[in-house]
Design a protein around this motif. Structure first.
Motif, PDB file in Angstrom:
ATOM      1  N   ILE A 162       0.841  -1.209   0.000  1.00  0.00           N
ATOM      2  CA  ILE A 162       0.000   0.000   0.000  1.00  0.00           C
ATOM      3  C   ILE A 162       0.875   1.258   0.000  1.00  0.00           C
ATOM      4  CG2 ILE A 162      -1.634   1.343   1.390  1.00  0.00           C
ATOM      5  CD1 ILE A 162      -2.835  -1.357   2.288  1.00  0.00           C
ATOM      6  N   ASP A 163       1.956   1.239   0.785  1.00  0.00           N
ATOM      7  CA  ASP A 163       2.865   2.394   0.821  1.00  0.00           C
ATOM      8  C   ASP A 163       3.472   2.661  -0.553  1.00  0.00           C
ATOM      9  OD1 ASP A 163       2.392   2.727   3.501  1.00  0.00           O
ATOM     10  OD2 ASP A 163       4.186   1.642   4.165  1.00  0.00           O
ATOM     11  N   ASN A 164       3.785   1.593  -1.288  1.00  0.00           N
ATOM     12  CA  ASN A 164       4.452   1.740  -2.587  1.00  0.00           C
ATOM     13  C   ASN A 164       3.481   2.043  -3.728  1.00  0.00           C
ATOM     14  OD1 ASN A 164       6.928   1.240  -1.408  1.00  0.00           O
ATOM     15  ND2 ASN A 164       6.889  -0.947  -1.864  1.00  0.00           N
ATOM     16  N   LYS A 165       2.313   1.380  -3.710  1.00  0.00           N
ATOM     17  CA  LYS A 165       1.418   1.468  -4.874  1.00  0.00           C
ATOM     18  C   LYS A 165       0.023   2.003  -4.558  1.00  0.00           C
ATOM     19  CE  LYS A 165       3.855  -1.969  -7.578  1.00  0.00           C
ATOM     20  NZ  LYS A 165       3.767  -2.990  -8.633  1.00  0.00           N
ATOM     21  N   LEU A 184      -4.472  -2.075  -4.348  1.00  0.00           N
ATOM     22  CA  LEU A 184      -4.765  -3.303  -3.599  1.00  0.00           C
ATOM     23  C   LEU A 184      -6.240  -3.670  -3.732  1.00  0.00           C
ATOM     24  CD1 LEU A 184      -3.875  -5.530  -1.592  1.00  0.00           C
ATOM     25  CD2 LEU A 184      -4.519  -3.977   0.249  1.00  0.00           C
ATOM     26  N   VAL A 185      -7.112  -2.667  -3.605  1.00  0.00           N
ATOM     27  CA  VAL A 185      -8.558  -2.906  -3.740  1.00  0.00           C
ATOM     28  C   VAL A 185      -8.878  -3.464  -5.125  1.00  0.00           C
ATOM     29  CG1 VAL A 185     -10.821  -1.779  -3.864  1.00  0.00           C
ATOM     30  CG2 VAL A 185      -9.223  -1.181  -2.031  1.00  0.00           C
ATOM     31  N   GLU A 186      -8.236  -2.892  -6.147  1.00  0.00           N
ATOM     32  CA  GLU A 186      -8.468  -3.359  -7.518  1.00  0.00           C
ATOM     33  C   GLU A 186      -8.068  -4.829  -7.680  1.00  0.00           C
ATOM     34  OE1 GLU A 186      -7.027  -2.280 -12.088  1.00  0.00           O
ATOM     35  OE2 GLU A 186      -6.449  -0.994 -10.413  1.00  0.00           O
ATOM     36  N   ILE A 187      -6.909  -5.204  -7.133  1.00  0.00           N
ATOM     37  CA  ILE A 187      -6.439  -6.594  -7.224  1.00  0.00           C
ATOM     38  C   ILE A 187      -7.408  -7.532  -6.507  1.00  0.00           C
ATOM     39  CG2 ILE A 187      -4.627  -8.205  -6.503  1.00  0.00           C
ATOM     40  CD1 ILE A 187      -2.624  -5.903  -6.867  1.00  0.00           C
ATOM     41  N   MET A 188      -7.784  -7.175  -5.275  1.00  0.00           N
ATOM     42  CA  MET A 188      -8.654  -8.050  -4.481  1.00  0.00           C
ATOM     43  C   MET A 188     -10.045  -8.160  -5.105  1.00  0.00           C
ATOM     44  SD  MET A 188      -6.789  -9.309  -2.132  1.00  0.00           S
ATOM     45  CE  MET A 188      -7.981 -10.036  -1.014  1.00  0.00           C
ATOM     46  N   ASN A 189     -10.549  -7.073  -5.679  1.00  0.00           N
ATOM     47  CA  ASN A 189     -11.855  -7.133  -6.341  1.00  0.00           C
ATOM     48  C   ASN A 189     -11.807  -8.007  -7.592  1.00  0.00           C
ATOM     49  OD1 ASN A 189     -13.215  -5.589  -4.480  1.00  0.00           O
ATOM     50  ND2 ASN A 189     -12.976  -3.663  -5.600  1.00  0.00           N
ATOM     51  N   ASP A 190     -10.679  -7.948  -8.314  1.00  0.00           N
ATOM     52  CA  ASP A 190     -10.510  -8.829  -9.479  1.00  0.00           C
ATOM     53  C   ASP A 190     -10.511 -10.295  -9.043  1.00  0.00           C
ATOM     54  OD1 ASP A 190     -10.379  -6.717 -11.218  1.00  0.00           O
ATOM     55  OD2 ASP A 190      -8.189  -6.690 -11.351  1.00  0.00           O
ATOM     56  N   ILE A 191      -9.798 -10.594  -7.968  1.00  0.00           N
ATOM     57  CA  ILE A 191      -9.745 -11.968  -7.445  1.00  0.00           C
ATOM     58  C   ILE A 191     -11.132 -12.410  -6.993  1.00  0.00           C
ATOM     59  CG2 ILE A 191      -8.878 -13.380  -5.529  1.00  0.00           C
ATOM     60  CD1 ILE A 191      -6.233 -11.837  -5.749  1.00  0.00           C
ATOM     61  N   TYR A 230     -14.968 -11.114   3.423  1.00  0.00           N
ATOM     62  CA  TYR A 230     -14.168 -10.130   2.693  1.00  0.00           C
ATOM     63  C   TYR A 230     -14.754  -8.737   2.893  1.00  0.00           C
ATOM     64  CZ  TYR A 230     -12.201  -7.345  -1.076  1.00  0.00           C
ATOM     65  OH  TYR A 230     -11.596  -6.342  -1.795  1.00  0.00           O
ATOM     66  N   ARG A 231     -13.884  -7.810   3.261  1.00  0.00           N
ATOM     67  CA  ARG A 231     -14.256  -6.404   3.384  1.00  0.00           C
ATOM     68  C   ARG A 231     -13.470  -5.618   2.355  1.00  0.00           C
ATOM     69  NH1 ARG A 231     -11.569  -2.469   5.670  1.00  0.00           N
ATOM     70  NH2 ARG A 231     -10.156  -3.965   6.691  1.00  0.00           N
ATOM     71  N   GLU A 232     -14.162  -4.841   1.531  1.00  0.00           N
ATOM     72  CA  GLU A 232     -13.465  -4.073   0.489  1.00  0.00           C
ATOM     73  C   GLU A 232     -12.438  -3.154   1.119  1.00  0.00           C
ATOM     74  OE1 GLU A 232     -14.533  -1.081  -3.193  1.00  0.00           O
ATOM     75  OE2 GLU A 232     -15.775  -2.840  -2.806  1.00  0.00           O
ATOM     76  N   GLY A 233     -11.233  -3.233   0.601  1.00  0.00           N
ATOM     77  CA  GLY A 233     -10.126  -2.494   1.175  1.00  0.00           C
ATOM     78  C   GLY A 233      -9.231  -3.373   2.025  1.00  0.00           C
ATOM     79  N   GLY A 234      -9.730  -4.585   2.348  1.00  0.00           N
ATOM     80  CA  GLY A 234      -8.946  -5.518   3.147  1.00  0.00           C
ATOM     81  C   GLY A 234      -7.935  -6.268   2.294  1.00  0.00           C
ATOM     82  N   ASP A 235      -7.019  -6.962   2.971  1.00  0.00           N
ATOM     83  CA  ASP A 235      -5.959  -7.676   2.252  1.00  0.00           C
ATOM     84  C   ASP A 235      -6.135  -9.193   2.298  1.00  0.00           C
ATOM     85  OD1 ASP A 235      -5.420  -8.150   4.896  1.00  0.00           O
ATOM     86  OD2 ASP A 235      -3.313  -7.552   4.823  1.00  0.00           O
ATOM     87  N   ASP A 236      -7.303  -9.651   2.748  1.00  0.00           N
ATOM     88  CA  ASP A 236      -7.524 -11.099   2.779  1.00  0.00           C
ATOM     89  C   ASP A 236      -8.986 -11.413   2.501  1.00  0.00           C
ATOM     90  OD1 ASP A 236      -8.858 -10.445   5.119  1.00  0.00           O
ATOM     91  OD2 ASP A 236      -7.327 -11.237   6.452  1.00  0.00           O
ATOM     92  N   LEU A 237      -9.228 -12.669   2.154  1.00  0.00           N
ATOM     93  CA  LEU A 237     -10.603 -13.142   1.966  1.00  0.00           C
ATOM     94  C   LEU A 237     -10.629 -14.652   2.137  1.00  0.00           C
ATOM     95  CD1 LEU A 237     -10.911 -14.710  -0.995  1.00  0.00           C
ATOM     96  CD2 LEU A 237     -10.956 -12.409  -1.884  1.00  0.00           C
TER      97      LEU A 237
END
Length: 401
Positions: free
Chosen positions: A237-240, A245-252, A267-274
Motif C-alpha cells: 500500500i505504501d508503494n502502490k 490493492l482494492v483493484e487486485i482483491m476485487n478482481d480476485i 471479505y471487506r473491500e479495502g482488506g488484504d484477505d478473503l
C-alpha cells in the motif's frame, strides 16, 4: 534434464522441502490448457512436498470409505487392486485435474441382456447427472465429482443385481477413459457387478458378488475453503496505494465468484484477505493459483491455503511464512491423500537466476569457475573480499542478461 534436477535440488535445499517439479511437461491440447502451461513455465511454478503422502492400497481404501461415506458402501463389498498406485504425487495428473476440473464420467454396462438402462438414466438424472450417450445396454454420463459417480454407480449396481442383472460401472476423466477402465476391470474379474476407478496413479475396483439392500446414506457434502492473504500488504500500500490493492482483491473476488463458482465469505473491500468456499477442491486450487498469478502480474504476492474448514485453510496459508528462498513468495498449500503440498511461485529475481542456469549452461559454468578461482585466490592471498565481489558480479550479470 540434469540442469532441471540440479535446480530442483538447489531450490529444495533453500526451501527446506523437496521440490517435485519446476514448471510442467504437461502437453496442452487446447487454448485453455495452453494458457496454464505457459503461465506455469513462465513463472517457474514449483510443486513442493511439505509433508509426504503415504500412498498405499489400504490408505486408498480408507480414503474411499471416508470420501464416499461408510453408509453409502454396502458391507458385502470387495476392494480389488488392479494396478497399484505410485507412492508419489504425479505433477502431471495434479495439473490435469486443475485444468480439466473434477467432472467425472461414469460408464455403465449391463450384462444378461437386462432391460434396465432407462431406469438407470432416470436415477442418474435424479442425482444431478447428465446423460452423454445412451443405448439399450450402455450409458455414458457426467457427474460433478468422482465420489458422486462412485456412489451413483453403487446404487445402479444395487438396482440391477436385485433383478439378477450384472452391472459393470467405471469412472474416468473422460467418457473414453471410463470405457477403457471398464474393459480392464472386465478382463480382471469377468461379469461380476462392480465399479472401477483410478486414484493417485493406480486402478482399483469395488465389486459386489451378492445382493444388498438399499443404502440409507446421503451424499456427503464437503466444504473446500480457500484462504487468501496478501503478503506484506502494508508495504504494498505504501508503494502502490490502497486503491491498487482494492483493484487486485476485487478482481480476485470476481474471478472466484464468476469462474470458479466460489462463495465469498469474510471479505471487506479495502482488506488484504478473503475466504471463499467452493463446491469442489479442484475449483479451489484453480482459484488459488490463478489468484496468485494475477497478484504477481500486479506486483503483489499472496499466501493461500485450501482446507475442509476455515481454520484449516488459514493454518495452511500461514505455512508460506516459513517456506521461502530469500523473502516470502506466493504459495498455495493443499492436501493430497494424507500429505501436504504446495505450489510455490518464485520471485522475479529467483526466476531470472533459474532461467539463466537452465538456458545458459556454458556461461553458468564459466561464472562458477570465475567465482571459485576468485574465492580460492582471495583466501590464499588474504583478500577474502575477492570472492564476494565475484559473486556480486556474477549475480548482476545473471539478472541483466
Amino acid at each position: 534434464m540434469v540442469a532441471n534436477y540440479l535446480l530442483r535440488a538447489l531450490s529444495g535445499f533453500f526451501l527446506k522441502h523437496k521440490v517435485l517439479s519446476i514448471g510442467t511437461k504437461y502437453y496442452p491440447t487446447n487454448n485453455n490448457e495452453r494458457e496454464y502451461v505457459e503461465m506455469i513455465n513462465y513463472t517457474q511454478t514449483m510443486l513442493v512436498e511439505i509433508d509426504k503422502a503415504h500412498i498405499t492400497t489400504s490408505k486408498i481404501f480408507e480414503n474411499l470409505i471416508n470420501e464416499v461415506g461408510k453408509e453409502n458402501i454396502p458391507d458385502n463389498k470387495r476392494f480389488i487392486e488392479i494396478k497399484p498406485a505410485e507412492d508419489r504425487v504425479d505433477e502431471y495428473a495434479l495439473l490435469s485435474n486443475i485444468i480439466m476440473g473434477s467432472d467425472r464420467y461414469l460408464y455403465v454396462e449391463v450384462f444378461n441382456k437386462g432391460r434396465i438402462i432407462s431406469d438407470f438414466a432416470d436415477i442418474i438424472k435424479r442425482e444431478n447427472g447428465t446423460i452423454v450417450e445412451q443405448s439399450s445396454s450402455e450409458i455414458v454420463a457426467k457427474l460433478l465429482s468422482k465420489n458422486d459417480a462412485i456412489r451413483v454407480a453403487i446404487e445402479l449396481i444395487r438396482v440391477g443385481i436385485n433383478k439378477d442383472i450384472s452391472v459393470r460401472a467405471a469412472v474416468g476423466m473422460t467418457g473414453a477413459a471410463s470405457i477403457e477402465r471398464s474393459i480392464n476391470l472386465n478382463r480382471e474379474i469377468g461379469e461380476v457387478s462392480g465399479v472401477g476407478f483410478t486414484k493417485l496413479g493406480g486402478e482399483f475396483a469395488v465389486v459386489f458378488p451378492s445382493k444388498f439392500s438399499k443404502l440409507k446414506g446421503e451424499p456427503l457434502l464437503y466444504d473446500n475453503y480457500l484462504f487468501i492473504d496478501v503478503i506484506n500488504s502494508t508495504k504494498f500500500i505504501d508503494n502502490k496505494g490502497r486503491d491498487h490493492l482494492v483493484e487486485i482483491m476485487n478482481d480476485i473476488k470476481g474471478f472466484i465468484e464468476q469462474e470458479c463458482k466460489g462463495k465469498i465469505e469474510g471479505y471487506r473491500e479495502g482488506g488484504d484477505d478473503l475466504i471463499a468456499n467452493f463446491p469442489t477442491k479442484d475449483l479451489a486450487l484453480k482459484a488459488g493459483i490463478d489468484s496468485a498469478w494475477h497478484a504477481l502480474n500486479n506486483g503483489a504476492k499472496i499466501r493461500a491455503g485450501i482446507g475442509k474448514s476455515r481454520r484449516e485453510a488459514g493454518e495452511r496459508a500461514q505455512l508460506a511464512d516459513d517456506i521461502k528462498l530469500w523473502n516470502p513468495s506466493s504459495l498455495i498449500v493443499f492436501d493430497v491423500a494424507d500429505g501436504i503440498y504446495g505450489y510455490f511461485i518464485p520471485s522475479e529475481f529467483a526466476r531470472s537466476i533459474m532461467d539463466f542456469v537452465s538456458h545458459k549452461k556454458t556461461q553458468a559454468f564459466l561464472i562458477f569457475l570465475l567465482v571459485f578461482i576468485s574465492t580460492f585466490i582471495g583466501w590464499n592471498v588474504g583478500y577474502w573480499e575477492f570472492g564476494l565481489v565475484a559473486i556480486f558480479l556474477a549475480v548482476l550479470y545473471a539478472i541483466t542478461t
